[in-house]
Write an enzyme that holds these catalytic residues in place. Sequence first.
Site, short mmCIF file in Angstrom:
data_model
loop_
_atom_site.label_atom_id
_atom_site.label_comp_id
_atom_site.label_asym_id
_atom_site.label_seq_id
_atom_site.Cartn_x
_atom_site.Cartn_y
_atom_site.Cartn_z
CB CYS A 54 33.97 12.64 51.84
SG CYS A 54 33.04 11.24 51.09
CB SER A 83 27.84 18.45 47.46
OG SER A 83 28.15 17.12 47.66
CE LYS A 136 22.89 21.79 45.70
NZ LYS A 136 23.76 21.82 44.51
CG HIS A 195 31.86 16.67 47.98
ND1 HIS A 195 33.02 16.93 48.84
CD2 HIS A 195 30.98 15.82 48.29
CE1 HIS A 195 32.85 15.91 49.47
NE2 HIS A 195 32.02 15.24 49.40
#
Lengths: 133, 385
Positions: B83, B207, B328, B332
């Site tokens: 990520c 998220s 959130k 994401h």
Amino acid sequence: MGIPGTWRLRNQRLALIGEVCHTCGKKIFPPRDVCPDCAREAQHAFRFSGRGEIYSFTTVFNPPAGFEEYAPYTVALVKLEEGPIVTAQLTDVEPDQVAIGQPVEMVTRKLQDESRAGVISYGYKFRPRMSAT
Amino acid sequence: MRGVSIIGVGQTPVGEHWDRSLRHLAYEAVSAAMQDAGVEGAHAMYVGNMLSGEISNQSHLGALIADFCGLRGIEAVKIEAACGSGAAAVRMGYLAVASGVHDLIICVGVEKMTDDVGGKLTAALAQAADAEYELAHGITFVGLNALLMRRYMHEYGVRHEDFAGFSINAHANAVGNPYAMFRRPITLEDFKHADMICDPINLLDSSPMADGAAAVVLCPTEQAHAFKGKPVHIVGSALATDCLSIHDRRDPLWLQAAEDSARRAYAQAGVTPQDIDLFELHDAFTIMSALSLEACGFAERGKGWRLAAEGEIRPGGRIPICTMGGLKARGHPVGATGVYQIVEAVLQLRGEAGACQIPDARLAMAQNIGGSGATIITHILEAEE
């Protein structure tokens, strides 16, 4: 994980064999060949007792591919009495009976049945401690 | 080393883009960033992405995206750090410009998550963790964060609803961001009664998975004024690593790589946490926000949640975070997220954040986290004088 990987990890999965650093004495699991504390080579096998306590836990209801048939199941961080923490499933206990600090012990159970590759992998899970200590 | 500036930004709305593929999303963001900068080419492109091989059966994104953007022939390569891929790509672009190797760089983060749903996507995301010693036990990415959150609540005596402020702030801020996925506020009651996903993490701690792409154009600061827009300067850039697994950390509740990268970025910029006007942090789950605020010096250990509970993370508070919705509520798209954060920080520092604008913002920090904390990239950006 296919056949070679399952075979390669048999000592860790079935007997909780990690390493001990002969320089600083740290017990290491999973094995990593270099001591995380003193950065010296640490390739001496060490068999853990399998006793520990729950450091944290959660119950998985939305499993990754390959674990659908087992859900829901509870995964914990178990702090072994020799020091390291391991990630493992709990067994022989209902999720609402689990608590941080609870004593647990290692048992061998089926981890995953990857029928496409023909491999049934077994390995460590932990259950509330039953044996005399 | 040369100073590095951002002279153009672009982004697609974050959402479920059933009608657009990975390459189209990347092109939309790159094209917008190039127009914003007023450039027609670049010397190199770094593509941040995590899941293309698993979800879209597509590797080799450097060449694919460069060609698709009309830049066939330039240096281009995919950068992957779970990520954290987006900010890692920006970091590589920063190094290329700072070192003097290249003068004009495009960094694009792109993720296409909705080409698969359910267990396969869950398994692909979990590859950020240790395959042999975490994933083999059936843990998911949400599950890893749940392990951290339960321990945090236990160690510091914090209730689940004490984290609500993080999600309420993110959703309130996203209302003003036209690129955000969830432009609607939520209440404390919504948070308390959201569906449980992986206890103690519920739906509103988490998220959403999404598609999206964001891009920035970088050049040496000494050349930045030759371009049409108002430049924003990268005054701190650092990437630090930690062990992949939570169980291997010295302290599972401490994001060592966040502390290390933030410390280096502060030192390079010559600033302290008190100087930062806004912080785009990696709120993949509410627990991550608390841990990030603590590791970066905005709160003491075990007290990051208080900044949310006391409203200090809202616009006008001590340290506004997730000013355009955060992970959130903006959404994401994992490998794109780090670039979105930097694009949003640039908009704030150019005074172009619209309804989300933090007044007189001069210094912004963006922090992107790969996995549960194994790769953490921190950037500090400064507005033009």
